[in-house]
Design a protein around this motif. Structure first.
Motif, PDB file in Angstrom:
ATOM      1  N   ASN A 119      32.811  46.509  42.157  1.00 34.24           N
ATOM      2  CA  ASN A 119      34.056  46.464  41.384  1.00 34.24           C
ATOM      3  C   ASN A 119      35.267  46.211  42.276  1.00 34.24           C
ATOM      4  O   ASN A 119      36.179  45.466  41.908  1.00 34.24           O
ATOM      5  CB  ASN A 119      34.246  47.772  40.618  1.00 34.24           C
ATOM      6  CG  ASN A 119      33.335  47.872  39.407  1.00 34.24           C
ATOM      7  OD1 ASN A 119      32.340  47.157  39.328  1.00 34.24           O
ATOM      8  ND2 ASN A 119      33.642  48.754  38.479  1.00 34.24           N
ATOM      9  N   TYR A 120      35.282  46.840  43.445  1.00 30.87           N
ATOM     10  CA  TYR A 120      36.395  46.643  44.364  1.00 30.87           C
ATOM     11  C   TYR A 120      36.426  45.203  44.878  1.00 30.87           C
ATOM     12  O   TYR A 120      37.500  44.614  45.044  1.00 30.87           O
ATOM     13  CB  TYR A 120      36.282  47.624  45.539  1.00 30.87           C
ATOM     14  CG  TYR A 120      36.414  49.072  45.130  1.00 30.87           C
ATOM     15  CD1 TYR A 120      37.679  49.639  44.919  1.00 30.87           C
ATOM     16  CD2 TYR A 120      35.299  49.872  44.949  1.00 30.87           C
ATOM     17  CE1 TYR A 120      37.810  50.977  44.548  1.00 30.87           C
ATOM     18  CE2 TYR A 120      35.414  51.207  44.584  1.00 30.87           C
ATOM     19  CZ  TYR A 120      36.673  51.753  44.371  1.00 30.87           C
ATOM     20  OH  TYR A 120      36.805  53.066  43.996  1.00 30.87           O
ATOM     21  N   ASP A 165      39.730  38.558  42.292  1.00 29.11           N
ATOM     22  CA  ASP A 165      40.133  38.044  40.982  1.00 29.11           C
ATOM     23  C   ASP A 165      41.409  37.200  41.018  1.00 29.11           C
ATOM     24  O   ASP A 165      41.429  36.099  40.446  1.00 29.11           O
ATOM     25  CB  ASP A 165      40.299  39.201  39.995  1.00 29.11           C
ATOM     26  CG  ASP A 165      40.437  38.701  38.571  1.00 29.11           C
ATOM     27  OD1 ASP A 165      39.449  38.173  38.024  1.00 29.11           O
ATOM     28  OD2 ASP A 165      41.544  38.824  38.005  1.00 29.11           O
ATOM     29  N   THR A 204      32.414  36.311  43.120  1.00 24.17           N
ATOM     30  CA  THR A 204      31.534  37.253  43.826  1.00 24.17           C
ATOM     31  C   THR A 204      30.078  36.879  43.631  1.00 24.17           C
ATOM     32  O   THR A 204      29.273  36.963  44.571  1.00 24.17           O
ATOM     33  CB  THR A 204      31.780  38.687  43.333  1.00 24.17           C
ATOM     34  OG1 THR A 204      33.155  39.043  43.510  1.00 24.17           O
ATOM     35  CG2 THR A 204      30.908  39.680  44.096  1.00 24.17           C
ATOM     36  N   ASN A 210      34.248  38.396  27.994  1.00 21.97           N
ATOM     37  CA  ASN A 210      34.900  38.624  29.284  1.00 21.97           C
ATOM     38  C   ASN A 210      35.857  37.488  29.660  1.00 21.97           C
ATOM     39  O   ASN A 210      36.173  37.299  30.839  1.00 21.97           O
ATOM     40  CB  ASN A 210      33.848  38.801  30.376  1.00 21.97           C
ATOM     41  CG  ASN A 210      33.212  40.175  30.351  1.00 21.97           C
ATOM     42  OD1 ASN A 210      33.730  41.130  30.913  1.00 21.97           O
ATOM     43  ND2 ASN A 210      32.080  40.278  29.661  1.00 21.97           N
ATOM     44  N   THR A 232      35.174  42.463  43.317  1.00 26.74           N
ATOM     45  CA  THR A 232      35.573  41.549  42.242  1.00 26.74           C
ATOM     46  C   THR A 232      37.065  41.660  41.930  1.00 26.74           C
ATOM     47  O   THR A 232      37.722  40.647  41.668  1.00 26.74           O
ATOM     48  CB  THR A 232      34.760  41.823  40.965  1.00 26.74           C
ATOM     49  OG1 THR A 232      34.926  43.198  40.571  1.00 26.74           O
ATOM     50  CG2 THR A 232      33.272  41.571  41.206  1.00 26.74           C
ATOM     51  N   ASN A 233      37.600  42.879  41.968  1.00 28.03           N
ATOM     52  CA  ASN A 233      39.038  43.051  41.713  1.00 28.03           C
ATOM     53  C   ASN A 233      39.880  42.418  42.812  1.00 28.03           C
ATOM     54  O   ASN A 233      40.956  41.857  42.545  1.00 28.03           O
ATOM     55  CB  ASN A 233      39.376  44.538  41.596  1.00 28.03           C
ATOM     56  CG  ASN A 233      38.799  45.167  40.336  1.00 28.03           C
ATOM     57  OD1 ASN A 233      38.530  44.474  39.355  1.00 28.03           O
ATOM     58  ND2 ASN A 233      38.573  46.468  40.373  1.00 28.03           N
ATOM     59  N   PHE A 234      39.384  42.486  44.046  1.00 24.72           N
ATOM     60  CA  PHE A 234      40.109  41.886  45.164  1.00 24.72           C
ATOM     61  C   PHE A 234      40.126  40.363  45.067  1.00 24.72           C
ATOM     62  O   PHE A 234      41.143  39.717  45.354  1.00 24.72           O
ATOM     63  CB  PHE A 234      39.451  42.324  46.482  1.00 24.72           C
ATOM     64  CG  PHE A 234      40.029  41.648  47.698  1.00 24.72           C
ATOM     65  CD1 PHE A 234      41.249  42.061  48.218  1.00 24.72           C
ATOM     66  CD2 PHE A 234      39.352  40.600  48.314  1.00 24.72           C
ATOM     67  CE1 PHE A 234      41.798  41.432  49.344  1.00 24.72           C
ATOM     68  CE2 PHE A 234      39.884  39.971  49.431  1.00 24.72           C
ATOM     69  CZ  PHE A 234      41.113  40.383  49.951  1.00 24.72           C
ATOM     70  N   GLN A 289      41.351  33.215  39.882  1.00 21.13           N
ATOM     71  CA  GLN A 289      42.086  32.740  38.716  1.00 21.13           C
ATOM     72  C   GLN A 289      42.746  31.385  38.973  1.00 21.13           C
ATOM     73  O   GLN A 289      42.919  30.576  38.049  1.00 21.13           O
ATOM     74  CB  GLN A 289      43.159  33.770  38.313  1.00 21.13           C
ATOM     75  CG  GLN A 289      42.611  35.090  37.794  1.00 21.13           C
ATOM     76  CD  GLN A 289      41.928  34.957  36.447  1.00 21.13           C
ATOM     77  OE1 GLN A 289      42.187  34.007  35.701  1.00 21.13           O
ATOM     78  NE2 GLN A 289      41.063  35.899  36.117  1.00 21.13           N
ATOM     79  N   ASP A 331      36.983  33.917  37.578  1.00 18.27           N
ATOM     80  CA  ASP A 331      37.442  35.280  37.798  1.00 18.27           C
ATOM     81  C   ASP A 331      36.712  35.867  39.002  1.00 18.27           C
ATOM     82  O   ASP A 331      35.840  35.220  39.604  1.00 18.27           O
ATOM     83  CB  ASP A 331      37.256  36.157  36.553  1.00 18.27           C
ATOM     84  CG  ASP A 331      35.803  36.260  36.101  1.00 18.27           C
ATOM     85  OD1 ASP A 331      34.895  36.109  36.934  1.00 18.27           O
ATOM     86  OD2 ASP A 331      35.565  36.510  34.899  1.00 18.27           O
ATOM     87  N   GLY A 332      37.074  37.091  39.351  1.00 23.92           N
ATOM     88  CA  GLY A 332      36.490  37.718  40.528  1.00 23.92           C
ATOM     89  C   GLY A 332      34.992  37.908  40.435  1.00 23.92           C
ATOM     90  O   GLY A 332      34.281  37.820  41.443  1.00 23.92           O
ATOM     91  N   GLN A 351      27.646  46.003  34.007  1.00 21.55           N
ATOM     92  CA  GLN A 351      27.656  47.205  34.851  1.00 21.55           C
ATOM     93  C   GLN A 351      26.306  47.925  34.843  1.00 21.55           C
ATOM     94  O   GLN A 351      26.247  49.155  34.872  1.00 21.55           O
ATOM     95  CB  GLN A 351      28.761  48.167  34.376  1.00 21.55           C
ATOM     96  CG  GLN A 351      30.179  47.631  34.470  1.00 21.55           C
ATOM     97  CD  GLN A 351      30.690  47.564  35.899  1.00 21.55           C
ATOM     98  OE1 GLN A 351      30.573  48.513  36.661  1.00 21.55           O
ATOM     99  NE2 GLN A 351      31.264  46.422  36.257  1.00 21.55           N
TER     100      GLN A 351
END
Length: 284
Positions: A158-159, A165, A179, A220, A161-163, A169, A174-175, A201
């Protein structure tokens, strides 16, 4: 190039027949623009789910023809990029005089079936599979750890993909998608399962039906533009680990393997950025 449609690593090994070292390098560096069997299923699936289905054609035959036409166009883009990048490399980094190609027919000899099978098995199968296994095993362990080990109540994935993202974009993705491509370095076949795993998840790679995939991806934020960007990036991004190891072995230098990863990735990102920008302009 033709061997690359089956496997890019096999296509790279096939470049041994080229006498000119310069032209051999050009052929190896551009082979990745030809989609292999690992990328075909992903391209075909996204064409069917997001592009053809959005046209609203009910006839199965017409749908098949349209899907085949779009797939052919994607393949032609890859072939044209092969020629274009080969031309650029010939004029810059690998400048030199073009060599003539002469194929001399060898004297006919009675085939030795045993020798053919052994040499084909060792040179074309065992070595390639060995390189794949050398990366696939540790990569599988890394994917499991990232998906199942949590920090602060959230998986490490999660960290990541958020980094990624905000960067993704820009290129219409997306992240999670970016990934998945990075973690799919051992084999392109696992990119779609990785995307599904991160969206759901679940922490494990699971197989889902086409209808479930469409529903999951749409939920998503996937659009036609997203699908087109993913198709283009699937066509033009860094080759799998087996191909990279093969380039390193055939060229004798890590430099050429790195360049083989950088060139198609830059091309893919540029195309995706242009498509994403055009999609925003027309409101898609």
């Amino acid at each position: 190039m033709c061997m690359g449609f089956g496997c890019n690593a096999a296509g790279i090994v096939g470049c041994r027949i080229i006498d000119s070292p310069r032209e051999k390098l050009i052929a190896m560096l551009t082979n990745v623009f030809v989609p292999c069997n690992g990328r075909f299923p992903m391209i075909i699936t996204l064409i069917s789910l997001f592009i053809v289905s959005g046209v609203g054609i009910s006839s199965g035959f017409t749908t098949s023809i349209l899907s085949a036409a779009i797939l052919t166009a994607v393949i032609l883009i890859g072939i044209l990029m092969t020629f274009l990048v080969s031309r650029i490399l010939s004029a810059t980094l690998l400048k030199g005089e073009p060599s003539s190609f002469t194929l001399e027919l060898p004297p006919f000899r009675k085939p030795q079936i045993g020798t053919i099978l052994v040499r084909s098995l060792l040179d074309r199968t065992v070595f390639v599979l060995g390189r794949a296994a050398a990366v696939a095993a540790p990569a599988g362990a890394i994917i499991w750890i990232l998906a199942n080990v949590s920090i602060g109540g959230a998986p490490i994935l999660n960290y990541i993909t958020n980094f990624l993202d905000p960067f993704a974009q820009i290129f219409g993705m997306d992240g999670v998608i970016l990934t998945a491509f990075l973690l799919g370095l051992p084999a392109n076949e696992i990119v779609i399962p990785l995307i599904a795993m991160m969206y759901t998840q679940t922490g494990t790679l699971t197989e889902i039906s086409s209808a479930q995939m469409l529903e999951l991806f749409t939920a998503n934020g996937w659009t036609v533009v997203t699908a087109v960007c993913v198709i283009i990036f699937t066509l033009m991004h860094f080759p799998c680990s087996t191909s990279l190891l093969t380039i390193k072995k055939e060229s004798g230098s890590v430099k050429w393997a790195v360049l083989a990863a950088v060139i198609p990735t830059i091309c893919g990102l540029v195309f995706c950025a242009l498509i994403s920008c055009a999609g925003r302009i027309i409101g898609m």
